[in-house]
Design an enzyme around this catalytic site. Structure first.
Site, PDB file in Angstrom:
ATOM      1  N   CYS A   1     -18.400  28.393  21.233  1.00  0.00           N
ATOM      2  CA  CYS A   1     -17.849  28.816  22.525  1.00  0.00           C
ATOM      3  C   CYS A   1     -17.230  27.652  23.289  1.00  0.00           C
ATOM      4  O   CYS A   1     -16.636  27.862  24.344  1.00  0.00           O
ATOM      5  CB  CYS A   1     -18.933  29.488  23.361  1.00  0.00           C
TER       6      CYS A   1
ATOM      7  N   HIS B   1     -15.589  36.545  28.424  1.00  0.00           N
ATOM      8  CA  HIS B   1     -15.832  35.383  27.571  1.00  0.00           C
ATOM      9  C   HIS B   1     -15.206  35.573  26.184  1.00  0.00           C
ATOM     10  O   HIS B   1     -15.927  35.805  25.210  1.00  0.00           O
ATOM     11  CB  HIS B   1     -17.350  35.162  27.469  1.00  0.00           C
TER      12      HIS B   1
END
Lengths: 388, 129
Positions: free
Chosen positions: A84, A334
């Site tokens: 991420c 996200h």
């Protein structure tokens, strides 16, 4: 050393776009960034592209060249993968590329396609950011991993699920009016508390959504900005990166994130600032507990104090240190490989006065972005400042 | 050539040893513990690693209850995973033999090998003492 300015940024809407490929999403964000910057695509000398799960989600590796092609740019292009933190790390590489004089104009960003898979498959694709042998094979999911950190935090410092619900409420509130955000919907503490469990103690409103989207920005040297008379008042003045042991079981403690402490310390020293100088932050709140850990790791709060900062009003839009005015990962969404770059784009706009929430921080001159990969085994931190 | 998936040297040996009731960890000359496969001690860089017996009983330091699994655990939910402190090393696995909601930090457990309900894969399992 050459100073690096943010000449322009672009985002796609963050949300559910299962029919759109990463190349198409990045093409849109990159084009918006070039247009915002007023920079010719022919001037771009390198492309830095973040993506995490392209092989699993799109059967597509080797996405660097594809990213440049999507923008009609004929320049070296490389994909960066750090879970991420993929595009946060890409931003760091881009900054260093300009700083060391190899380029005057670079394009950096990231994209992720996640909603074209069933939820269980996406859960599996995300899980491989953890240790396959010792975590994934035991049934660890990503919410499950952060649930272990949250459980350990409660055990060591106290704090409650209700404290964390205030983080979710705050970030949803901040996303209201953000046209790029996945959720533009207010929630209250009671709703968050009553949401179904995902991986106890983490419940649905403690978790960021599954998101498709892309982010991009154009970074230029001071001299290029001057020569081309660009309106680029915000510079990236500090960059830092840290790593930690991949598996939670191999960490000395579960309630601190030394990779973020190291990245933050490096970025602050690079910019010549202290945590006290920071006016606002965009941090990696993939789960509500992650925001608490982030603001502690960056030195804004003592260990154990971060969890209730939103509840006390200190990190809300009207607080001393607004955190995640974009809505954060929690409400903005996200798309993992795009997140780090999107934080820098949002921060540059907040500081430049062109963000829908800029009024909340009208006098702000220093912002920090914190982008974490996995259970914070990778972290990229950047300092942005208004330099005029 | 076989179509059987390759073994993961070190890791599958570790599971075999747990199943045989003789679990171990890797110890370097400085006394740092780690789990296989390893060529190098991750704490100090020592390359002389030897097998030492894992303590029989460990203590749960953190746990969760997973409700939304990966495809490999669809039939197993809800289940509790935990990180267990065995002294020189921590190990992650599923807690069985107790209702997932009754798992608590500080509980003492032993280590064994179980199979997932979904597809019968081996995994590390902890059981309350």
């Amino acid at each position: 050393m050459t100073r690096v300015r943010v000449a322009g940024g672009g985002l796609t809407h963050f949300g559910v776009h299962p029919e759109r490929t990463s190349r198409a999403l990045f093409g849109e964000a990159g084009e918006a960034a070039l247009e915002d910057a007023g920079v010719d695509r022919e001037d771009v000398e390198s492309v830095f592209f973040g993506n995490f799960m392209g092989e699993l989600a799109e059967h597509q590796g080797h996405m660097g060249p594809l990213a440049a092609e999507a923008l009609g740019i004929d320049a070296p292009s490389t994909r960066y993968e750090s879970a991420c933190a993929s595009s946060g790390v890409a931003v760091r590489q881009a900054v260093q590329n300009v700083r060391n004089g190899e380029a005057d104009v670079v394009l950096v960003g990231g994209a992720e396609r996640m909603n074209n898979l069933p939820t269980a498959e996406t859960t599996d694709a995300l899980a491989i950011a953890a240790d396959d042998l010792y975590e994934v094979r035991a049934g660890m999911t990503f919410p499950g991993a952060y649930a272990l950190m949250e459980d350990a935090y409660f055990e060591e410092h106290g704090g409650t699920r209700e404290d964390l619900a205030h983080i979710a409420v705050k970030n949803h509130q901040n996303a209201l009016g953000n046209e790029y955000a996945q959720f533009q919907k207010e929630i209250d503490v009671e709703t968050a508390m009553e949401a179904p469990p995902v991986a106890e103690p983490i419940h649905l409103y403690d978790a960021c959504p599954i998101t498709d989207g892309a982010a991009a920005m154009v970074l230029v040297s001071d001299s290029y900005a001057e020569e081309h008379d660009l309106d680029a008042p915000v510079a990236i003045t500090g960059t830092g990166q840290g790593s930690d042991r991949l598996a939670l079981q191999d960490r000395e403690e579960l309630t601190r994130t030394p990779a973020a402490e190291d990245a933050g310390a490096e970025a602050f020293a690079d910019a010549g600032i202290d945590p006290d100088d920071v006016d606002l932050a965009e941090v990696h709140d993939c789960f509500t507990i992650a925001e608490a850990l982030a603001i502690e790791a960056l030195g804004f709060f003592e260990p154990g104090e971060g969890i209730a900062a939103a509840r006390r009003g200190e990190t809300t839009a009207t607080g001393d240190l607004p955190v995640n005015l974009s809505g954060g990962l929690k409400a903005k969404g996200h798309p993992v490989g795009a997140t780090g770059a999107s934080q820098v784009v949002e921060m540059a706009k907040l500081l430049a006065g062109t963000h829908h929430n800029s009024d909340a921080v009208a006098d702000a001159t220093v912002g920090v972005t914190h982008n974490a990969g996995g259970t914070v085994a990778s972290t990229a931190v950047h300092v942005l400042e208004v330099v005029e | 050539m076989s179509d059987e998936p390759a073994r993961d040297a070190g890791y599958d040996d570790f599971l075999d040893a747990i199943a045989a009731g003789e679990p171990y960890y890797l110890e370097c000359p400085e006394g740092h513990g780690s789990l296989p496969p390893r060529q190098v001690c991750p704490d100090c860089g020592a390359t002389e690693l030897s097998e030492s017996g894992l303590p029989e009983v460990g203590t749960i330091v953190a746990h969760n209850v997973v409700h939304v699994p990966t495809p490999r655990f669809l039939d197993d939910t809800p289940y509790a995973t935990a990180i267990v402190d065995f002294g020189p090393v921590n190990v992650t696995g599923q807690v069985r033999g107790i209702d997932p909601q009754d798992v608590e930090n500080g509980q003492e457990v032993t280590i064994t090998i179980g199979e997932t309900e979904t597809d019968g894969d081996r995994l590390v399992v902890f059981e309350p003492v």
